[in-house]
Design an enzyme around this catalytic site. Structure first.
Site, PDB file in Angstrom:
ATOM      1  N   HIS A 109      23.362  32.083 -29.100  1.00  0.00           N
ATOM      2  CA  HIS A 109      22.852  31.648 -27.797  1.00  0.00           C
ATOM      3  C   HIS A 109      21.351  31.381 -27.871  1.00  0.00           C
ATOM      4  CE1 HIS A 109      26.688  33.014 -26.376  1.00  0.00           C
ATOM      5  NE2 HIS A 109      26.408  32.659 -25.131  1.00  0.00           N
ATOM      6  N   LYS A 152      16.523  17.511 -15.626  1.00  0.00           N
ATOM      7  CA  LYS A 152      17.623  16.552 -15.842  1.00  0.00           C
ATOM      8  C   LYS A 152      18.376  16.960 -17.109  1.00  0.00           C
ATOM      9  CE  LYS A 152      18.524  11.664 -15.055  1.00  0.00           C
ATOM     10  NZ  LYS A 152      19.666  11.852 -14.168  1.00  0.00           N
ATOM     11  N   GLU A 170      21.414  16.875  -2.206  1.00  0.00           N
ATOM     12  CA  GLU A 170      21.423  15.514  -2.774  1.00  0.00           C
ATOM     13  C   GLU A 170      22.857  15.201  -3.208  1.00  0.00           C
ATOM     14  OE1 GLU A 170      19.286  15.256  -6.514  1.00  0.00           O
ATOM     15  OE2 GLU A 170      19.973  17.244  -7.118  1.00  0.00           O
ATOM     16  N   LEU A 189      16.833  16.864  -7.861  1.00  0.00           N
ATOM     17  CA  LEU A 189      16.117  16.101  -8.879  1.00  0.00           C
ATOM     18  C   LEU A 189      15.064  15.248  -8.191  1.00  0.00           C
ATOM     19  CD1 LEU A 189      16.267  15.424 -11.997  1.00  0.00           C
ATOM     20  CD2 LEU A 189      17.375  13.308 -11.268  1.00  0.00           C
ATOM     21  N   TYR A 192      18.432  14.324 -20.441  1.00  0.00           N
ATOM     22  CA  TYR A 192      18.697  12.893 -20.515  1.00  0.00           C
ATOM     23  C   TYR A 192      17.925  12.132 -19.444  1.00  0.00           C
ATOM     24  CZ  TYR A 192      21.868  12.885 -16.452  1.00  0.00           C
ATOM     25  OH  TYR A 192      22.390  12.973 -15.193  1.00  0.00           O
ATOM     26  N   ARG A 225       9.241  12.307 -16.131  1.00  0.00           N
ATOM     27  CA  ARG A 225      10.298  13.265 -15.762  1.00  0.00           C
ATOM     28  C   ARG A 225      10.961  13.847 -17.007  1.00  0.00           C
ATOM     29  NH1 ARG A 225      14.775  11.216 -11.682  1.00  0.00           N
ATOM     30  NH2 ARG A 225      15.531  10.150 -13.549  1.00  0.00           N
ATOM     31  N   ARG A 244      26.109  29.598 -34.993  1.00  0.00           N
ATOM     32  CA  ARG A 244      26.001  29.503 -33.537  1.00  0.00           C
ATOM     33  C   ARG A 244      25.406  30.789 -32.958  1.00  0.00           C
ATOM     34  NH1 ARG A 244      28.848  31.057 -29.037  1.00  0.00           N
ATOM     35  NH2 ARG A 244      28.974  29.535 -27.344  1.00  0.00           N
TER      36      ARG A 244
HETATM   37  N1  PLP Z   1      19.911  13.204  -8.132  1.00  0.00           N
HETATM   38  C1  PLP Z   1      20.639  13.447  -9.232  1.00  0.00           C
HETATM   39  C2  PLP Z   1      21.357  14.738  -9.336  1.00  0.00           C
HETATM   40  C3  PLP Z   1      20.743  12.488 -10.253  1.00  0.00           C
HETATM   41  O1  PLP Z   1      21.485  12.747 -11.337  1.00  0.00           O
HETATM   42  C4  PLP Z   1      20.082  11.246 -10.089  1.00  0.00           C
HETATM   43  C5  PLP Z   1      20.153  10.215 -11.127  1.00  0.00           C
HETATM   44  O2  PLP Z   1      20.822  10.329 -12.106  1.00  0.00           O
HETATM   45  C6  PLP Z   1      19.341  11.023  -8.923  1.00  0.00           C
HETATM   46  C7  PLP Z   1      19.259  12.023  -7.971  1.00  0.00           C
HETATM   47  C8  PLP Z   1      18.612   9.723  -8.710  1.00  0.00           C
HETATM   48  O3  PLP Z   1      17.492   9.679  -9.553  1.00  0.00           O
HETATM   49  P1  PLP Z   1      16.851   8.287 -10.008  1.00  0.00           P
HETATM   50  O4  PLP Z   1      16.440   7.581  -8.760  1.00  0.00           O
HETATM   51  O5  PLP Z   1      15.675   8.698 -10.834  1.00  0.00           O
HETATM   52  O6  PLP Z   1      17.885   7.545 -10.770  1.00  0.00           O
END
Ligand code: PLP
Length: 284
Positions: free
Chosen positions: A102, A146, A178, A202, A31, A50, A100
Site C-alpha cells: 500500500h 482529479k 456537482e 473539482l 488524469y 490543475r 505490491r
Molecule cells: N466535475 C468533475 C467531477 C469532472 O470529472 C469534470 C470533468 O471531467 C468536471 C467537473 C468538469 O471539469 P472541466 O470543465 O475542467 O472539464
C-alpha cells in the site's frame, strides 16, 4: 492508433503496462481531459495547473508537464486528425512497484500515457437540453483532486445512461455538489448559483470560464450551494465540462424544467461561451 507512452510514440498494441503498476493495483494516478477548438487546446494552462495541483496533493513528482501541448499535436498529426477538433486524454500513474505494498516508494518513475481522439460534432444533441438524475454523493472527500479512482462516478454515470439521462448530479448533506463529470449551475430570480470551491468538487476549467464570463457580462453569479429542496425554486439549470461545454438541463428526475426548454439566461451564457471559444483566447 498511435499513442504516447513513457516518452515514446507507439502503436497502441505495442504498449506494455506492468500488472504491478500502481495505477492498475491502487488507481494511484491522476488524469486530465482537454480539447481543441480551431487548432488550439482550450485553456491549456488551466488544465496543466490543475494537473500540477493534483500531483502535488498526492506527493507525486513529475517535471515535464509543459510537454503535453507538443505531444498532443504530434499525436494528432500521427493519427491524421490535425485539421479537426480533437480531445486529449493524459494519465499519469505513480509507476511500477514490486512487490505490491500500500505504501508507495518515493523514487518511482511515473507511467505516462497520452491519447487523442477526433471529436465528432455533438452540439445539436446538447442544444435542446438533457435530462439528469440525482444521487447521494458517495465519493471520497478529496474531489478537488482529479484522481483516476472514480468508481462512484462510473457507477453514477452508468445509472444515468440506464435511465436515459445524460448525467447524475450528486448531493451531499442536502447540498448539490456537482455531476459525475460536470459542474452544476442553477438559476433563481436571475441569479446564477454553483457550488463553491472546496474538497467536495473539482475546480472545473469550464466552470471558471463561465464564472468569469458572467462577471464580465454583469450576470449576477454566486458560488453558493443549491440545497436539494431549493431545486424546486430554481427555474433554469445547466451543466459544464470540457466535452459537455454549457449544456442546458431540462429534466431533473421526473421534474420537467420550464416546459422542457433551455432557459433564457442559460441560452445567453451558452452564446457567450461560444463567442468566447470563437474569439480563440485561452483565458478570460
Ligand atoms: N466535475 C468533475 C467531477 C469532472 O470529472 C469534470 C470533468 O471531467 C468536471 C467537473 C468538469 O471539469 P472541466 O470543465 O475542467 O472539464
Amino acid at each position: 492508433m498511435i499513442v504516447y507512452f513513457n516518452g515514446k510514440y507507439l502503436p497502441l498494441d505495442e504498449v506494455k503496462i506492468s500488472p504491478f503498476d500502481r495505477g492498475f493495483q491502487f488507481a494511484d494516478g491522476v488524469y486530465e481531459t482537454l480539447r481543441t477548438y480551431n487548432g488550439r487546446i482550450f485553456c491549456y494552462q488551466a488544465h496543466i495547473d490543475r494537473l500540477k495541483y493534483s500531483l502535488n496533493e498526492l506527493n507525486f513528482t513529475y517535471t515535464s508537464l509543459d510537454e503535453f501541448d507538443k505531444i498532443s499535436f504530434d499525436l494528432a498529426k500521427m493519427n491524421e486528425i490535425s485539421g479537426k477538433d480533437f480531445s486529449v486524454y493524459i494519465q499519469l500513474t505513480r509507476g511500477v512497484q514490486i512487490p505490491r505494498r500500500h505504501n508507495y516508494q518515493e523514487n518511482l518513475s511515473p507511467t505516462v500515457f497520452v491519447t487523442v481522439s477526433e471529436i465528432k460534432d455533438n452540439h445539436q444533441n446538447f442544444d435542446n437540453g438533457v435530462k439528469v438524475i440525482l444521487e447521494e454523493d458517495i465519493r471520497w472527500t478529496r474531489c478537488d483532486i482529479k484522481s483516476i479512482s472514480i468508481l462512484p462516478s462510473v457507477l453514477a454515470k452508468t445509472k444515468a445512461v440506464k435511465f436515459n439521462a445524460y448525467e447524475t448530479i450528486f448531493h451531499r448533506d442536502n447540498l448539490i455538489t456537482e455531476g459525475s463529470h460536470t459542474n452544476f449551475f442553477g438559476v433563481k430570480d436571475g441569479v446564477v448559483f454553483t457550488a463553491p470551491l472546496s474538497n467536495f468538487i473539482l475546480k472545473g476549467v469550464t466552470r471558471e470560464v463561465i464564472i468569469n464570463l458572467c462577471i464580465k457580462n454583469k450576470i449576477p453569479i454566486k458560488e453558493t450551494y443549491i440545497k436539494i429542496n431549493d431545486i424546486e425554486l430554481c427555474n433554469e439549470f445547466f451543466i459544464t465540462g470540457t466535452m459537455t461545454e454549457v449544456t442546458p438541463v431540462v429534466q431533473i428526475n421526473d421534474r420537467i424544467v420550464d416546459d422542457c426548454e433551455p432557459g433564457k439566461l442559460t441560452r445567453k451564457i451558452k452564446k457567450l461561451f461560444r463567442e468566447y471559444i470563437l474569439s480563440n483566447k485561452s483565458s478570460v
